[in-house]
Write a protein that holds these residues in place. Structure first.
Motif, PDB file in Angstrom:
ATOM      1  N   TYR A   1       3.416  -6.359  -0.212  1.00 28.30           N
ATOM      2  CA  TYR A   1       4.759  -5.917   0.119  1.00 28.30           C
ATOM      3  C   TYR A   1       5.029  -6.269   1.581  1.00 28.30           C
ATOM      4  CZ  TYR A   1       3.936  -3.066  -4.062  1.00 28.30           C
ATOM      5  OH  TYR A   1       3.628  -2.646  -5.348  1.00 28.30           O
ATOM      6  N   ILE A   2       6.051  -7.084   1.817  1.00 32.46           N
ATOM      7  CA  ILE A   2       6.345  -7.571   3.166  1.00 32.46           C
ATOM      8  C   ILE A   2       7.758  -7.178   3.561  1.00 32.46           C
ATOM      9  CG2 ILE A   2       6.572  -9.628   4.617  1.00 32.46           C
ATOM     10  CD1 ILE A   2       4.504 -10.984   2.790  1.00 32.46           C
ATOM     11  N   LYS A   3       7.866  -6.606   4.755  1.00 33.50           N
ATOM     12  CA  LYS A   3       9.165  -6.170   5.271  1.00 33.50           C
ATOM     13  C   LYS A   3       9.317  -6.619   6.710  1.00 33.50           C
ATOM     14  CE  LYS A   3      11.922  -2.010   6.206  1.00 33.50           C
ATOM     15  NZ  LYS A   3      11.942  -0.524   6.162  1.00 33.50           N
ATOM     16  N   ASP A   4      10.381  -7.372   6.998  1.00 33.25           N
ATOM     17  CA  ASP A   4      10.684  -7.831   8.361  1.00 33.25           C
ATOM     18  C   ASP A   4       9.499  -8.517   9.017  1.00 33.25           C
ATOM     19  OD1 ASP A   4      13.267  -6.778   8.177  1.00 33.25           O
ATOM     20  OD2 ASP A   4      12.605  -4.813   8.866  1.00 33.25           O
ATOM     21  N   GLY A   5       8.842  -9.385   8.251  1.00 31.90           N
ATOM     22  CA  GLY A   5       7.735 -10.158   8.796  1.00 31.90           C
ATOM     23  C   GLY A   5       6.426  -9.403   8.913  1.00 31.90           C
ATOM     24  N   LYS A   6       6.349  -8.202   8.334  1.00 30.90           N
ATOM     25  CA  LYS A   6       5.126  -7.403   8.413  1.00 30.90           C
ATOM     26  C   LYS A   6       4.611  -7.070   7.013  1.00 30.90           C
ATOM     27  CE  LYS A   6       6.223  -5.211  12.838  1.00 30.90           C
ATOM     28  NZ  LYS A   6       6.392  -3.926  13.562  1.00 30.90           N
ATOM     29  N   LEU A   7       3.307  -7.178   6.842  1.00 31.76           N
ATOM     30  CA  LEU A   7       2.676  -6.746   5.599  1.00 31.76           C
ATOM     31  C   LEU A   7       2.484  -5.244   5.681  1.00 31.76           C
ATOM     32  CD1 LEU A   7       1.279  -7.427   2.901  1.00 31.76           C
ATOM     33  CD2 LEU A   7      -0.854  -7.695   4.181  1.00 31.76           C
ATOM     34  N   VAL A   8       3.167  -4.504   4.806  1.00 29.49           N
ATOM     35  CA  VAL A   8       3.132  -3.046   4.893  1.00 29.49           C
ATOM     36  C   VAL A   8       2.220  -2.406   3.850  1.00 29.49           C
ATOM     37  CG1 VAL A   8       5.393  -2.903   5.964  1.00 29.49           C
ATOM     38  CG2 VAL A   8       5.228  -2.844   3.482  1.00 29.49           C
ATOM     39  N   HIS A   9       1.913  -3.142   2.770  1.00 27.45           N
ATOM     40  CA  HIS A   9       1.017  -2.589   1.749  1.00 27.45           C
ATOM     41  C   HIS A   9       0.432  -3.731   0.924  1.00 27.45           C
ATOM     42  CE1 HIS A   9      -0.499   0.794  -0.655  1.00 27.45           C
ATOM     43  NE2 HIS A   9      -0.277   0.052  -1.726  1.00 27.45           N
ATOM     44  N   PHE A  10      -0.833  -3.563   0.514  1.00 24.57           N
ATOM     45  CA  PHE A  10      -1.498  -4.588  -0.289  1.00 24.57           C
ATOM     46  C   PHE A  10      -2.416  -3.917  -1.301  1.00 24.57           C
ATOM     47  CE2 PHE A  10      -4.974  -7.462  -1.297  1.00 24.57           C
ATOM     48  CZ  PHE A  10      -4.305  -8.650  -1.547  1.00 24.57           C
ATOM     49  N   THR A  11      -2.366  -4.390  -2.557  1.00 25.73           N
ATOM     50  CA  THR A  11      -3.255  -3.862  -3.588  1.00 25.73           C
ATOM     51  C   THR A  11      -3.966  -5.010  -4.295  1.00 25.73           C
ATOM     52  OG1 THR A  11      -1.520  -3.880  -5.294  1.00 25.73           O
ATOM     53  CG2 THR A  11      -1.763  -1.869  -3.997  1.00 25.73           C
ATOM     54  N   PHE A  12      -5.188  -4.729  -4.702  1.00 22.84           N
ATOM     55  CA  PHE A  12      -5.975  -5.697  -5.469  1.00 22.84           C
ATOM     56  C   PHE A  12      -6.671  -4.938  -6.592  1.00 22.84           C
ATOM     57  CE2 PHE A  12     -10.095  -7.591  -6.457  1.00 22.84           C
ATOM     58  CZ  PHE A  12      -9.721  -8.896  -6.777  1.00 22.84           C
ATOM     59  N   SER A  13      -6.662  -5.501  -7.803  1.00 21.82           N
ATOM     60  CA  SER A  13      -7.344  -4.851  -8.919  1.00 21.82           C
ATOM     61  C   SER A  13      -8.113  -5.877  -9.738  1.00 21.82           C
ATOM     62  CB  SER A  13      -6.344  -4.106  -9.815  1.00 21.82           C
ATOM     63  OG  SER A  13      -5.424  -5.011 -10.394  1.00 21.82           O
ATOM     64  N   SER A  14      -9.236  -5.439 -10.263  1.00 24.31           N
ATOM     65  CA  SER A  14     -10.080  -6.278 -11.112  1.00 24.31           C
ATOM     66  C   SER A  14     -10.774  -5.365 -12.115  1.00 24.31           C
ATOM     67  CB  SER A  14     -11.116  -7.029 -10.274  1.00 24.31           C
ATOM     68  OG  SER A  14     -12.037  -6.121  -9.692  1.00 24.31           O
ATOM     69  N   GLU A  15     -11.626  -5.935 -12.919  1.00 19.64           N
ATOM     70  CA  GLU A  15     -12.361  -5.125 -13.892  1.00 19.64           C
ATOM     71  C   GLU A  15     -13.300  -4.152 -13.202  1.00 19.64           C
ATOM     72  OE1 GLU A  15     -14.268  -7.935 -16.423  1.00 19.64           O
ATOM     73  OE2 GLU A  15     -12.489  -8.211 -17.695  1.00 19.64           O
ATOM     74  N   GLU A  16     -13.669  -4.444 -11.958  1.00 18.47           N
ATOM     75  CA  GLU A  16     -14.578  -3.561 -11.217  1.00 18.47           C
ATOM     76  C   GLU A  16     -13.873  -2.387 -10.555  1.00 18.47           C
ATOM     77  OE1 GLU A  16     -14.885  -7.030 -11.001  1.00 18.47           O
ATOM     78  OE2 GLU A  16     -16.497  -6.766 -12.477  1.00 18.47           O
ATOM     79  N   GLY A  17     -12.530  -2.455 -10.447  1.00 14.88           N
ATOM     80  CA  GLY A  17     -11.810  -1.364  -9.808  1.00 14.88           C
ATOM     81  C   GLY A  17     -10.609  -1.851  -9.029  1.00 14.88           C
ATOM     82  N   ALA A  18     -10.065  -0.950  -8.197  1.00 12.58           N
ATOM     83  CA  ALA A  18      -8.852  -1.271  -7.445  1.00 12.58           C
ATOM     84  C   ALA A  18      -9.026  -0.938  -5.968  1.00 12.58           C
ATOM     85  CB  ALA A  18      -7.668  -0.500  -8.014  1.00 12.58           C
ATOM     86  N   ILE A  19      -8.316  -1.694  -5.146  1.00 13.41           N
ATOM     87  CA  ILE A  19      -8.316  -1.487  -3.700  1.00 13.41           C
ATOM     88  C   ILE A  19      -6.864  -1.428  -3.244  1.00 13.41           C
ATOM     89  CG2 ILE A  19      -8.940  -2.449  -1.442  1.00 13.41           C
ATOM     90  CD1 ILE A  19     -11.234  -3.924  -2.840  1.00 13.41           C
TER      91      ILE A  19
END
Length: 249
Positions: free
Chosen positions: A190-208
């Motif tokens: 999620y990017i707002k005004d040139g800044k990354l404000v949130h990031f998620t990653f998910s796989s079979e091993e879990g989520a970050i």
């Protein structure tokens, strides 16, 4: 008019630089003396802070960008004068010319020299970081959406990829979705005004999930932010303008 020129070796073609310069709201963040930007009535306004009395009045400029063959001109119009930055690609060189026409021209030589050299250095460095993903990322724009196919994506190249997608979108607020082709890995940025404000990653091993507020230009310098995310392989990506609401913790 007072002008200063800076040239740098530049092993990239004009189409590459042209794509970068099409988003002046992000590009001006790399300029020396940059203070902030604001969009009003569809127009982009930029402020600079320069240690000379000319700019200590809190000068505000309306920015207009124009494109010609192998050339881009940023024109900053203010109450006390006009600042012009011209970018050209000539014989494997980047040429940046900074010109000031208006009040206090005789005092602006040193500042214009710093301006031209600082812009040339930052644009070259920025393009070098982008080159890491440019050849591995095929993108096309369909309406407001961007579709991308990325090969060999790894944590250290993710910041440059996010920057390229943001630049290509032309929007100030976007959401990016990535899906691996050979496994169930997915990510969302999620990017707002040139800044990354949130990031998620998910796989079979879990989520970050990572809450952050990092300028994309700084993120490219801090690639270790994603070093613990097991991101690798080939991805299909969609980027689109979004009035997103961040996921609840």
């Amino acid at each position: 008019m007072k002008s200063k020129v800076a040239e740098r070796e530049f092993p990239f073609h004009w189409q590459f630089l042209n794509e970068v310069l099409k988003n002046p709201q992000l590009v001006v963040r790399y300029f020396p003396y940059f203070d902030n930007t604001e969009v009003r009535d569809g127009k982009l306004y930029v402020k600079f802070k320069v240690p000379k009395f000319l700019f200590n009045f809190g000068f505000e400029f309306k920015l207009e960008a124009g494109f010609e063959e192998n050339k881009c001109i940023y024109t900053f119009k203010g109450d006390k004068g006009i600042l012009t930055i011209t970018f050209e690609c000539l014989d494997n060189k980047l040429r940046v010319e900074a010109s000031w026409s208006g009040f206090g021209e005789f005092m602006m030589g040193k500042n214009l020299e710093i301006f031209a050299n600082g812009i040339a250095d930052s644009i070259k460095s920025f393009c070098q970081s982008q080159a890491r993903v440019y050849e591995k990322c095929e993108i096309c724009k369909i309406g407001e959406k961007i579709k991308a196919h990325v090969r060999d994506l790894i944590p250290s190249t993710l910041p440059s990829l996010l920057m390229r997608l943001y630049l290509s979108s032309g929007s100030t607020r976007i959401e990016i979705e990535g899906k691996a082709l050979d496994k169930r890995d997915t990510f969302r940025a999620y990017i707002k005004d040139g800044k990354l404000v949130h990031f998620t990653f998910s796989s079979e091993e879990g989520a970050i999930a990572l809450d952050m507020n990092i300028d994309l230009k700084e993120l490219e310098k801090e690639i270790e932010v994603f070093e613990d995310i097991p991101l690798s392989g080939e991805f299909e990506i969609t980027a689109f303008p979004s009035d997103f609401k961040l996921p609840k913790a």
